[in-house]
Design a protein around this motif. Structure first.
Motif, short mmCIF file in Angstrom:
data_model
loop_
_atom_site.label_atom_id
_atom_site.label_comp_id
_atom_site.label_asym_id
_atom_site.label_seq_id
_atom_site.Cartn_x
_atom_site.Cartn_y
_atom_site.Cartn_z
N ASP A 1 -72.77 -53.72 -51.16
CA ASP A 1 -71.42 -54.07 -50.74
C ASP A 1 -70.66 -54.35 -52.05
O ASP A 1 -71.21 -54.91 -52.96
CB ASP A 1 -71.53 -55.37 -49.92
N GLY A 2 -69.41 -53.94 -52.12
CA GLY A 2 -68.69 -54.21 -53.36
C GLY A 2 -68.32 -52.92 -54.03
O GLY A 2 -68.14 -51.89 -53.37
N LEU A 3 -68.20 -52.95 -55.35
CA LEU A 3 -67.76 -51.75 -56.08
C LEU A 3 -68.95 -50.96 -56.62
O LEU A 3 -69.75 -51.47 -57.40
CB LEU A 3 -66.84 -52.16 -57.24
N VAL A 4 -69.03 -49.72 -56.18
CA VAL A 4 -70.09 -48.82 -56.66
C VAL A 4 -69.44 -47.75 -57.52
O VAL A 4 -68.42 -47.16 -57.14
CB VAL A 4 -70.80 -48.14 -55.46
N ILE A 5 -70.01 -47.52 -58.70
CA ILE A 5 -69.54 -46.40 -59.54
C ILE A 5 -70.67 -45.40 -59.65
O ILE A 5 -71.76 -45.72 -60.13
CB ILE A 5 -69.13 -46.88 -60.94
N PRO B 1 -68.31 -53.39 -62.04
CA PRO B 1 -68.88 -52.90 -60.77
C PRO B 1 -70.08 -53.72 -60.32
O PRO B 1 -70.63 -54.50 -61.11
CB PRO B 1 -69.31 -51.47 -61.11
N ASP B 2 -70.49 -53.50 -59.08
CA ASP B 2 -71.71 -54.15 -58.57
C ASP B 2 -72.93 -53.26 -58.78
O ASP B 2 -74.06 -53.73 -58.78
CB ASP B 2 -71.54 -54.45 -57.07
N LEU B 3 -72.69 -51.96 -58.89
CA LEU B 3 -73.82 -51.03 -59.09
C LEU B 3 -73.33 -49.76 -59.76
O LEU B 3 -72.27 -49.23 -59.41
CB LEU B 3 -74.43 -50.66 -57.72
N PHE B 4 -74.13 -49.27 -60.71
CA PHE B 4 -73.94 -47.91 -61.25
C PHE B 4 -75.01 -47.01 -60.64
O PHE B 4 -76.19 -47.37 -60.63
CB PHE B 4 -74.16 -47.85 -62.76
N VAL B 5 -74.59 -45.85 -60.14
CA VAL B 5 -75.55 -44.84 -59.69
C VAL B 5 -75.40 -43.64 -60.62
O VAL B 5 -74.28 -43.19 -60.87
CB VAL B 5 -75.28 -44.41 -58.23
N LYS C 1 -75.23 -55.56 -67.84
CA LYS C 1 -75.34 -56.67 -66.87
C LYS C 1 -75.42 -56.10 -65.46
O LYS C 1 -75.97 -56.70 -64.55
CB LYS C 1 -74.11 -57.57 -66.97
N THR C 2 -74.84 -54.93 -65.26
CA THR C 2 -74.78 -54.31 -63.94
C THR C 2 -76.07 -53.53 -63.67
O THR C 2 -76.53 -52.78 -64.55
CB THR C 2 -73.61 -53.30 -63.92
N PRO C 3 -76.64 -53.63 -62.47
CA PRO C 3 -77.79 -52.77 -62.17
C PRO C 3 -77.40 -51.29 -62.27
O PRO C 3 -76.28 -50.92 -61.88
CB PRO C 3 -78.14 -53.12 -60.71
#
Ligand code: BGC
Length: 256
Positions: A135-139, A209-213, A232-234
């Protein structure tokens, strides 16, 4: 969507993913994301001219649905605004300011949904892949010939985030940090990771962001470079691999 409309919504769609080297397509179950056909692929014609690409798309879609009834989504590696391609970083310059959606519709003889390639992959990873429960910002970034970017906030896509064209150390980021840059300059994974570190630290600072994919073909070797990054971001590899663009295009074709 009302219950009634939902039950009438198409359950299958064709996704077509146009890339710099290949054009891939498959029939997709849009409720589960599952591929209902083999993934079929033809090479992108040299020069990437509109007519030649349209012919290949017609051929692929025809192989999957000769009755012309299944919804079709098509991805393209450029800015796509209201069906019009506005850029052409790694394809023929004729795509700049081109009514691409209408052009494909004419060739296919039916309406389509036309979308940036990274946006389609981002939607698929968000629905069914690495970002499913976030949930949140995904890049999502795709590391390929160029760098594609998708920004998704709580499941909503902010289209055309051209994150590969951020300036990094005075250069277009994709010219330094794409997989093509790694290959063409013969960089080791460690050398490449130094550039990726600069790139992702910059993205992290700007967007929090909350997650980098991380997608693109090279994501299957992600264990060689993602562990070298200090953020810092997963940051996780995409899970849908080569199918993400096809699945996202199909999902968008039925308005998911
Ligand atoms: C293009 C983007 C595209 C990305 C990945 C970039 O060069 O500007 O629109 O998403 O490559 O194909």
């Amino acid at each position: 969507m009302s219950k009634d409309k939902k039950s009438k919504a198409p359950k299958q769609a064709i996704g077509v993913d146009i890339g710099g080297t290949g054009i891939k397509a498959a029939l997709v179950d849009v409720r589960s994301g599952e591929l209902l056909s083999d993934r079929i692929k033809l090479p992108t014609p040299d020069g990437g001219e509109p007519e030649a690409i349209a012919q290949v798309v017609v051929e692929l879609v025809g192989r999957l649905d000769d009755e012309r009834t299944t919804p079709v989504g098509v991805t393209f590696p450029a800015i796509v605004r209201h069906g019009r391609t506005l850029s052409a970083a790694n394809v023929s310059k004729r795509w700049i300011d081109f009514e691409a959606e209408a052009f494909f519709e004419q060739h296919l003889g039916r309406p389509i949904h036309f979308v940036n390639d990274a946006d389609a992959a981002g939607i698929a990873e968000d629905h069914w892949g690495a970002a499913k429960d976030v949930d949140g910002l995904v890049i999502l970034t795709t590391l390929g010939t160029g760098i594609g970017g998708a920004l998704i906030y709580k499941g909503v896509l902010v289209p055309n985030a051209e994150l590969g064209h951020l300036e990094l150390d005075g250069h277009d980021a994709e010219s330094r940090a794409s997989n093509r840059a790694r290959e063409s300059e013969g960089l080791s994974y460690e050398e490449w990771a130094t550039r990726l570190q600069r790139y992702y630290a910059h993205l992290e600072f700007i967007f929090s962001p909350d997650l980098f994919v991380v997608g693109g073909g090279v994501s299957k070797s992600s264990d060689k470079f993602l562990p070298l990054l200090d953020l810092k971001t997963p940051i996780v590899p995409a899970t849908l691999r080569n199918n993400a663009g096809i699945m996202g295009a199909a999902a968008l074709a039925v308005g998911l």
